[in-house]
Scaffold this motif. Structure first.
Motif, PDB file in Angstrom:
ATOM      1  N   ARG A  30       0.835  -1.208   0.000  1.00 30.58           N
ATOM      2  CA  ARG A  30       0.000   0.000   0.000  1.00 30.58           C
ATOM      3  C   ARG A  30       0.865   1.252   0.000  1.00 30.58           C
ATOM      4  O   ARG A  30       0.653   2.157  -0.770  1.00 30.58           O
ATOM      5  N   ARG A  31       1.829   1.332   0.867  1.00 29.43           N
ATOM      6  CA  ARG A  31       2.722   2.487   0.956  1.00 29.43           C
ATOM      7  C   ARG A  31       4.131   2.002   1.281  1.00 29.43           C
ATOM      8  O   ARG A  31       4.324   1.187   2.162  1.00 29.43           O
ATOM      9  N   ARG A  40       5.030   3.878  -8.292  1.00 26.73           N
ATOM     10  CA  ARG A  40       3.706   3.995  -7.675  1.00 26.73           C
ATOM     11  C   ARG A  40       2.679   3.932  -8.802  1.00 26.73           C
ATOM     12  O   ARG A  40       2.815   4.596  -9.817  1.00 26.73           O
ATOM     13  N   ASP A  51       2.265   0.630  -4.339  1.00 25.47           N
ATOM     14  CA  ASP A  51       3.665   0.699  -4.749  1.00 25.47           C
ATOM     15  C   ASP A  51       4.196  -0.675  -5.092  1.00 25.47           C
ATOM     16  O   ASP A  51       3.821  -1.674  -4.482  1.00 25.47           O
TER      17      ASP A  51
END
Length: 55
Positions: A30-31, A40, A51
């Motif tokens: 997710r991040r 991304r 990502d």
């Protein structure tokens, strides 16, 4: 730039994503901190960002 088939970590939909690592991804998250992120992408189904991790 290659294309990888990945699963969106938000909605679970399988999508095609741009992959600058040449098909050797370290996973989808997710991040990620920028030092670990290869790229991304945005999911075309749910619109959330995810990502691709460097190998």
């Amino acid at each position: 730039m290659e294309v990888a088939i990945v699963t969106c970590p938000h909605c679970g939909q399988t999508v095609e994503a741009k992959d600058p690592t040449g098909g050797r991804t370290g996973g989808v998250r997710r991040r990620l901190k920028s030092e670990y992120r290869a790229t991304r992408n945005t999911c075309p189904e749910c619109g959330s960002e995810y990502d691709i991790r460097n190998p």
